[in-house]
Design an enzyme around this catalytic site. Sequence first.
Site, mmCIF file in Angstrom:
data_model
loop_
_atom_site.group_PDB
_atom_site.id
_atom_site.type_symbol
_atom_site.label_atom_id
_atom_site.label_comp_id
_atom_site.label_asym_id
_atom_site.label_seq_id
_atom_site.Cartn_x
_atom_site.Cartn_y
_atom_site.Cartn_z
ATOM 1 N N GLU A 278 -7.284 49.195 8.922
ATOM 2 C CA GLU A 278 -8.726 49.280 9.127
ATOM 3 C C GLU A 278 -9.490 48.675 7.954
ATOM 4 O O GLU A 278 -10.533 48.039 8.141
ATOM 5 C CB GLU A 278 -9.141 50.739 9.337
ATOM 6 C CG GLU A 278 -8.564 51.367 10.591
ATOM 7 C CD GLU A 278 -8.943 50.582 11.853
ATOM 8 O OE1 GLU A 278 -10.137 50.257 12.016
ATOM 9 O OE2 GLU A 278 -8.045 50.302 12.659
ATOM 10 N N TRP A 281 -9.259 45.038 8.569
ATOM 11 C CA TRP A 281 -10.214 44.636 9.618
ATOM 12 C C TRP A 281 -11.582 44.399 8.998
ATOM 13 O O TRP A 281 -12.299 43.446 9.360
ATOM 14 C CB TRP A 281 -10.321 45.727 10.692
ATOM 15 C CG TRP A 281 -9.424 45.550 11.883
ATOM 16 C CD1 TRP A 281 -8.339 46.311 12.202
ATOM 17 C CD2 TRP A 281 -9.541 44.562 12.921
ATOM 18 N NE1 TRP A 281 -7.770 45.855 13.365
ATOM 19 C CE2 TRP A 281 -8.490 44.781 13.832
ATOM 20 C CE3 TRP A 281 -10.425 43.506 13.163
ATOM 21 C CZ2 TRP A 281 -8.303 43.996 14.970
ATOM 22 C CZ3 TRP A 281 -10.240 42.716 14.288
ATOM 23 C CH2 TRP A 281 -9.195 42.965 15.184
ATOM 24 N N TRP A 310 -26.386 37.575 31.475
ATOM 25 C CA TRP A 310 -26.489 39.031 31.458
ATOM 26 C C TRP A 310 -27.598 39.496 32.399
ATOM 27 O O TRP A 310 -28.620 38.829 32.542
ATOM 28 C CB TRP A 310 -26.790 39.516 30.045
ATOM 29 C CG TRP A 310 -25.795 39.074 29.018
ATOM 30 C CD1 TRP A 310 -25.936 38.065 28.114
ATOM 31 C CD2 TRP A 310 -24.488 39.631 28.800
ATOM 32 N NE1 TRP A 310 -24.808 37.957 27.337
ATOM 33 C CE2 TRP A 310 -23.899 38.903 27.733
ATOM 34 C CE3 TRP A 310 -23.760 40.663 29.393
ATOM 35 C CZ2 TRP A 310 -22.622 39.187 27.255
ATOM 36 C CZ3 TRP A 310 -22.487 40.951 28.915
ATOM 37 C CH2 TRP A 310 -21.933 40.218 27.869
ATOM 38 N N ASN A 345 -14.792 55.942 16.166
ATOM 39 C CA ASN A 345 -14.474 54.534 16.424
ATOM 40 C C ASN A 345 -14.006 54.275 17.854
ATOM 41 O O ASN A 345 -14.404 53.284 18.483
ATOM 42 C CB ASN A 345 -13.412 54.036 15.438
ATOM 43 C CG ASN A 345 -13.206 52.534 15.547
ATOM 44 O OD1 ASN A 345 -14.144 51.768 15.376
ATOM 45 N ND2 ASN A 345 -11.984 52.134 15.862
ATOM 46 N N TRP A 363 -24.581 42.023 24.660
ATOM 47 C CA TRP A 363 -24.006 42.784 23.554
ATOM 48 C C TRP A 363 -24.960 42.882 22.365
ATOM 49 O O TRP A 363 -24.908 43.838 21.587
ATOM 50 C CB TRP A 363 -22.691 42.161 23.097
ATOM 51 C CG TRP A 363 -22.794 40.728 22.621
ATOM 52 C CD1 TRP A 363 -22.687 39.601 23.377
ATOM 53 C CD2 TRP A 363 -23.041 40.281 21.281
ATOM 54 N NE1 TRP A 363 -22.856 38.476 22.605
ATOM 55 C CE2 TRP A 363 -23.068 38.866 21.316
ATOM 56 C CE3 TRP A 363 -23.233 40.923 20.060
ATOM 57 C CZ2 TRP A 363 -23.279 38.088 20.174
ATOM 58 C CZ3 TRP A 363 -23.449 40.153 18.917
ATOM 59 C CH2 TRP A 363 -23.468 38.754 18.984
ATOM 60 N N TRP A 386 -18.844 44.457 18.283
ATOM 61 C CA TRP A 386 -19.564 44.205 19.534
ATOM 62 C C TRP A 386 -19.090 42.921 20.208
ATOM 63 O O TRP A 386 -18.919 42.882 21.432
ATOM 64 C CB TRP A 386 -21.077 44.168 19.281
ATOM 65 C CG TRP A 386 -21.650 45.540 19.362
ATOM 66 C CD1 TRP A 386 -21.925 46.387 18.326
ATOM 67 C CD2 TRP A 386 -21.968 46.251 20.555
ATOM 68 N NE1 TRP A 386 -22.385 47.583 18.798
ATOM 69 C CE2 TRP A 386 -22.447 47.535 20.172
ATOM 70 C CE3 TRP A 386 -21.916 45.938 21.916
ATOM 71 C CZ2 TRP A 386 -22.849 48.489 21.092
ATOM 72 C CZ3 TRP A 386 -22.329 46.898 22.846
ATOM 73 C CH2 TRP A 386 -22.782 48.149 22.430
#
Length: 479
Positions: A278, A281, A310, A345, A363, A386
């Site tokens: 993590e 990341w 969208w 998360n 998004w 996202w």
Amino acid sequence: MHLVWFRRDLRVLDNLALSAASASSSPVVGIFIETPQQWAEHQLAPTQAGLIQARLEALREELKALNIPLVVERANDFTEAARTVAEYATQTDAQAVFANHEYELNEVKRDERVQADLAARGIAWHTYADRNLFAPGTIKSGKGEAYKVFTPFKKACLRALDNLDLSPRRAPSVREETSVVRDIFSQLAPIEFVYPTVDVSAWVSDEKGILDCLREYCRERAADYKKHRDFPAMDGTSQLSPYLAIGALSPRQCLARLQAENGDWREPDTGAATWLSELIWRDFYQEVSAQNPAISKRQCFLSWGESVVWENDSTLFEAWKNGKTGYPIVDAAMQQLNQTGWMHNRLRMIVASFLTKDLLIDWRWGEDYFMSKLIDGDFASNNGGWQWSASVGTDAQPYFRIFNPTTQGERFDSDGRFIRRWIPALKSVPGKHVHQPWQWAEKYAQSIDYPRPVVDHAKQRKKALALFEAAKNQPQESF
């Protein structure tokens, strides 16, 4: 005199800019600039603003013990902030200004301005790569290129750990008090933001308290991180992200403590190794943001993502924001966010998938809303998450992989404990029926004060597949 410009590095320990400024006998002064207009444009959450203010108050006391005053000024935006720092450096006869790198586009432009202004005034500008385990541009492929996929990036980072000194730096020594420093101390005003803040007393803000949280997590719970991290009713995550986001804690400190408390931190599939992933990341999304400035301009990493049409139904968006979609795990997650400024998360992925794949909403709407609420809001990580969920980013979830919000709830909150905590109206719904409460209510002729589902997941999944397929059929190169 040396001036240290604090930004998202609000700590004394393991602060490279502060350490460098303190390396000589020169007096040291810290400065922080509140930028309310810029913060509003960046959707800074009042919860995070509250944490920053609380942390600044504690940081001022911690620096005071070292005879380093912390001045807090205000400027509308980054342009004014750059000018304010340069003018303050001039007024105090500073020989140099020290700061730690920031990599987002507006922040880069701000620092270019202040560097030019300082140079014109004959004042040196020194910056340091302090925000990550590995600064953007450090980890490259065999071809010398930036990675666009997480797994090979992670492997390269793990190899690089063997060759770099990532040990945290100690606090500077106590400075000699000078007349200049005494004058600055005597003029310090209380730290009061004009930007909206909310009470964050549930979160510690002093450096010792923050480090105690890190030690406790690494010693007591990191070993179980892989096993517990996906279950929101459990205390399975570190909840250290708010401190990393504002720089009250460094990733080097996290790594050092993880290594000290977990001898198996390199062993695959262990909790410690999973938590280290993590941290990596976080580095990866910083890398992607720094290497691709268009991301800071709200563009998709994959250019075909700009072709997605969208639906952007504002009524559905309001239902999502307010936790009234009729999908219990989604609504409970949004209630947790709205009431605490933090979200588990696993739930972030579920609600992001629901917004983009079930409600067919851009998004970027979700990205903005998260930033406006999250106490741990970080542009690169939030944007990366996202775009991953919307299948338009690097290392993205394939567009045909769409989370079913009901089965996600059944899998990760099987007994509904988390759901009932955040949706009191469902407390009377027994057992696993809580994941589809209307079926239970109709079967047993019960009344519940909870909305029916705003969309049919199966139908929306088909629409999403068609929508993404149409966009994907217009192939373009990514950045």
